[in-house]
Enzyme design. Structure first.
Site, PDB file in Angstrom:
ATOM      1  CB  CYS A 111       7.020  28.000  -3.734  1.00 14.99           C
ATOM      2  SG  CYS A 111       8.209  28.080  -5.049  1.00 14.99           S
ATOM      3  CB  CYS A 150      10.325  26.136  -2.815  1.00 14.62           C
ATOM      4  SG  CYS A 150      10.312  27.913  -3.068  1.00 14.62           S
ATOM      5  CG  ASP A 182       2.302 -19.119  -3.860  1.00 11.13           C
ATOM      6  OD1 ASP A 182       2.951 -20.030  -4.389  1.00 11.13           O
ATOM      7  OD2 ASP A 182       1.897 -19.150  -2.681  1.00 11.13           O
ATOM      8  CG  ASP A 241       0.480 -16.967   1.432  1.00 12.76           C
ATOM      9  OD1 ASP A 241       1.177 -17.569   0.581  1.00 12.76           O
ATOM     10  OD2 ASP A 241      -0.227 -17.570   2.258  1.00 12.76           O
ATOM     11  CG  ASP A 277       5.113 -16.918  -2.019  1.00 12.97           C
ATOM     12  OD1 ASP A 277       5.506 -17.780  -2.833  1.00 12.97           O
ATOM     13  OD2 ASP A 277       4.059 -17.022  -1.376  1.00 12.97           O
TER      14      ASP A 277
END
Length: 899
Positions: free
Chosen positions: A151, A154, A570, A784, A788
């Site tokens: 439902c 719900c 980067d 990475d 960063d």
């Protein structure tokens, strides 16, 4: 009048309280001995036994009780940026929330102590304020399965019930997986309280299957499918005789029966349809009752009301036919049996389609090895992978899957890691190297020591991330849940209007028309299609992303990624390989040595050096299989270079300053070095015996597929920006190679997040000028490294290269396992394809209801004389959800532009 237990917060009747205490002129009531003990321990005042001494009131560290105050106190474990540096900002942010009285930061424990007025602010708002400035709130996380949750309306009811439970930080309910994901504070609430919150809405909690092994998940899926199909076949079997008696005029052996005989048959069909209602349709009636207790309505209410009204009308009509106008006392038991049969069939088909939607998880889990060859006490034994322990030594032979993560202790091999990195060439592995579970050993045999097993392995973490994302919600899903919550009451009002209008102004027999049309309205309305539109597409889309090495953390990240208009890349480790490589060996025209000899001498010197660029020269020589010589009198000259004696020759390697210091004439080499520098390379002069001999150049080389990925991003209408700490000349050279026109160079690590913020502000202002009602301009950051992480957190969408640091990955919204920029393109394409699919589902579900309900109300009757049968309405309602799930499964055919 009920009283609140001051320790646990439970509402209790004073006369049924376990105990009571008088304190500072107030009477406090308790539900259990545990609460009394906590109260007595924290309030040093006379108790009934006479113990304790006078003093000031205390506030409980865990419950927030203070007899002198109406405020609640809570401790929140926090993680993220350093608390010492950001404690003031954190305190100010929370104090700005209306209802917060006091905030203290416990630097040692990493906790926040907040005192607040529970009448003005709840825990979820406090958590939201903490998260808004980059912190994460700790606590426990649990997934709870919800049996037979179908439902849509719900979903919001259960979510709100869980969120209102004391100590719950956040809760989401996913109709696609039939699971609730709850973040909570264990000191404030228990699992049984969370289960009780679900049970109040008539649903039965069960263990979450998403964390179970794939065979267990499939077994549970098959069991539920069989249960629904058994209910369907029973309802179908009953429907056949019920249909025969409903349309007796078309059945030869019933056509000639008298009305009295027919009424007896109809009485039997009334009894036959009872088990259909209360067994085949039991979920609808139990769900309706639970909603009724909360003074609300849901999808179950519509079906239960529709079929229940038809049964009651039919039964009353055959028992008391004289009460009805002529021709209106025939029953509608066929509506009861057939509608329930069709709706249950729709649920079964929907469940089956959902099983196909989760195929991505099954594929990931299918990668894992089933057994491991473990060496214990000098003996080899084959064990299930679940029984491998950290520290076990495992033997792996050629062609076998590596069972868990670990480090090689003996032997060497080449390992196919394509499942994780996407790299088609096997990676060379030797003693001391890490190996990852589920990757495939190709050539040699080796032994390794297990370092991560079970849920800690890389594969298990990937699966968990995908499951968590599939259980999360996109913002658009919350809108659909809200609409579904209002949908059912509106439909019930429309059904009442329909009955009244047909009964007052409809043709004869008015009562029959009124009943049929109102029941049809109740049955055709389908909030389920709206509720399923988003989670089903999310489940498939996030799964497809995982298949292509894209780990999307949440539905919100996926939805936001669709609108990416600027990508900030980067340079080091993202566009480039992040590791310097030898690129050029230039020999002077005046030198007598050849390039291989020049490189051999330079590498011989650099093998002693600790400079970061020395390793690139050394690896370049090793790749050419040059034999290095012994070095004498090595000297590192800071800021200039190095000098040494090699095979009786004086060798100088360094920059222009070193050559000028030693008064070495460079001639054309100086101009050549400038050209190399303009190309983004780092040139180093070599002098032999006081004369210029040549140049070696190293550079952080561009990844093979970076230029192609950036070109594809441009073709998608996305602006690409490069950010780097390198000098502008080197940065411009790299940018030119890969086709980037906008470069942010010489940016300090701590300033990267500020640059991202500037781009967001700049584009926001430009966007408002162009589109006053504005479409969002989303800025994404790809990186990475540790430096960063702040920029990844600042960006609207952070994408971390999977080969980078854990800190960067933790700060990101999307992780690119393969470490290639192609993953950025694929992530955006997956996002766009998924969101398009969601919009298709939502539009389809919306138009189904917008068109279906008026037709069910009889809008076509005045013009065409047509009325919709409740049976057709039931079939349409049942299959509308199946259509949504089927459309979501079309995403399984997604293929990225660049492989």
């Amino acid at each position: 009048m009920t009283q609140r237990d001051p320790v646990c917060g439970m509402e209790i009747e004073p006369q049924s309280a376990f105990a009571k205490r008088e304190h500072m002129g107030q009477t406090f009531y308790f539900c259990s001995q545990s609460c009394v003990d906590q109260f007595d321990a924290l309030t040093p005042f006379p108790s009934p036994s006479g113990r304790g001494e006078g003093g000031e009131g205390m506030t409980s560290a865990t419950t927030g009780f203070n007899p002198q105050m109406t405020l609640t106190r809570i401790e929140l474990p926090v993680s993220g940026p350093p608390l010492k540096e950001h404690s003031t900002h954190l305190e100010e942010t929370l104090r700005a929330v209306d209802g917060v009285d006091e905030v203290k930061v416990n630097l040692t424990a990493g906790r926040l102590e907040v005192q607040y007025d529970a009448g003005k602010v709840d825990v979820a708002r406090l958590v939201g304020a903490v998260k808004s400035i980059g912190f994460q709130v700790g606590g426990a996380n649990v997934k709870i399965g919800i049996e037979n949750l179908r439902c849509a309306s719900c979903v919001k009811f259960i979510e709100d019930e869980l969120k209102s439970t004391q100590g719950v930080l956040n809760a989401t309910v996913n109709i696609a997986t039939q699971e609730a994901t709850v973040d909570y504070l264990p000191q404030k609430t228990t699992l049984s309280q969370l289960n009780a919150a679900i049970e109040t809405w008539g649903y039965k909690p069960r263990p979450a299957t998403s964390d179970a092994p794939v065979d267990k998940q499939e077994e549970a899926h098959a069991r539920e499918y069989r249960r629904l199909m058994n209910k369907f076949w029973f309802a179908t079997a009953v429907s056949l005789p019920v249909l025969a008696t409903a349309y007796y005029q078309f059945v030869p052996f019933l056509r000639g029966l008298s009305m009295d005989t027919l009424r007896v048959l109809w009485g039997l069909t009334a009894l036959l349809t009872l088990p259909v209602m209360f067994w085949s349709g039991s979920d609808f009636f139990t769900g309706t009752w639970a909603a009724f207790k909360h003074r609300s309505a849901n999808m179950n209410t519509l079906i239960a009301l529709g079929t229940g009204a038809a049964w009651l009308y039919s039964t009353f009509a055959i028992l008391f036919p004289s009460f009805f106008p002529e021709g209106t006392s025939e029953p509608f038991y066929d509506v009861v049996a057939v509608v329930i049969a069709l709706v249950v069939l729709g649920q079964a088909l929907e469940l089956r389609a959902k099983g196909q939607s989760s195929s991505a998880i099954k594929k990931l889990l299918g990668l894992q090895a089933k057994t491991a060859r473990v060496i214990r006490d000098g003996e080899e034994m084959d064990l299930p992978v679940e029984e491998v322990l950290v520290g076990d030594v495992i033997q792996v032979r050629p062609g076998e899957k590596i069972p868990v993560d670990g480090v090689i202790v003996e032997g060497s091999s080449a390992v196919d890691e394509s499942m994780l990195t996407g790299e088609s060439l096997p990676a060379s592995k030797k003693q001391g190297d890490e190996v990852i579970g589920a990757t495939i050993n190709k050539t040699g045999a080796f032994k390794f020591r297990a370092t991560k097993v079970g849920k800690d392995t890389a594969l298990a973490q990937i699966v968990k991330m995908v499951q968590d994302a599939q259980n999360s919600k996109a913002p658009i899903a919350r809108l659909a849940d809200t609409i579904s919550g209002y949908f059912v009451p509106i439909v019930m009002i429309l059904a009442v209007w329909t009955f009244v209008i047909w009964f007052v102004v409809g043709p004869q027999p008015q009562l029959v028309y009124a009943l049929v049309t109102s029941v049809t309205v109740l049955i055709i309305a389908c909030p389920c299609a709206l509720g399923l539109a988003t989670p089903m597409s999310l489940m498939v889309g996030i799964g497809k992303g995982a298949e292509h090495g894209i780990l999307i953390r949440s539905g919100e990240a996926l939805q936001t990624a669709r609108a990416i208009r600027t990508v900030v890349l980067d340079k080091t480790g993202t566009i480039t390989k992040g590791k310097p490589e030898l690129t050029d060996v230039v020999v002077s025209d005046q030198s007598s040595v050849i390039s291989e000899e020049l490189l051999r001498l330079a590498a011989s010197v650099e093998k002693v050096s600790e400079h970061p660029l020395a390793q690139a020269i050394l690896e370049g020589a090793q790749a050419r299989k040059l034999e290095l010589a012994e070095v004498k009198d090595f000297e590192a000259i800071p800021g200039h270079g190095v000098s040494a004696m090699v095979e009786g020759r004086s060798v100088l390697i360094g920059n222009l300053k070193l050559m000028n210091r030693e008064r070495i004439t460079l001639g054309p080499l100086e101009e050549r070095s400038k050209l190399l520098a303009d190309d983004g390379k780092t040139p180093m002069f070599i002098a032999l015996d006081g004369k210029a001999a040549g140049i070696v150049a190293v550079a952080d080389t561009v990844k093979e597929d970076s230029a192609e990925a950036i070109k594809t991003l441009h073709s998608l209408g996305i602006e690409v920006v490069m950010i780097t700490g390198d000098n502008r000349r080197t940065a411009e050279a790299i940018a030119k190679k890969v086709g980037i026109s906008k470069v942010l160079a010489e940016v300090l690590p701590e300033d990267k997040s500020n640059e991202v913020k500037k781009l967001q502000t700049e584009h926001a202002a430009r966007n408002i000028a162009k589109h006053p009602r504005g479409t969002q301009h989303v800025v994404a950051m790809v990186g990475d490294g540790i430096n960063d992480a702040p920029a990844l957190a600042q960006a609207d969408v952070g994408l971390a290269i999977g080969t980078g640091t854990d800190v960067a990955i933790e700060a990101s919204d999307i992780t690119l396992i393969k470490g290639s920029l192609k993953g950025v393109v694929t992530a955006i394409e997956v996002s766009r394809a998924t969101m398009t699919n969601i919009y298709q589902n939502l539009v389809g579900a919306f138009f189904y209801n917008v068109l279906g309900i008026p037709i069910a109300m009889g809008m076509l009757f005045p013009f065409l004389g047509l009325l919709l049968s409740p049976l057709i309405a039931g079939a349409a309602m049942a299959f509308s959800s199946v259509t949504v799930v089927g459309n979501a499964n079309r995403l399984r055919g997604f293929k990225p532009t660049i492989q």
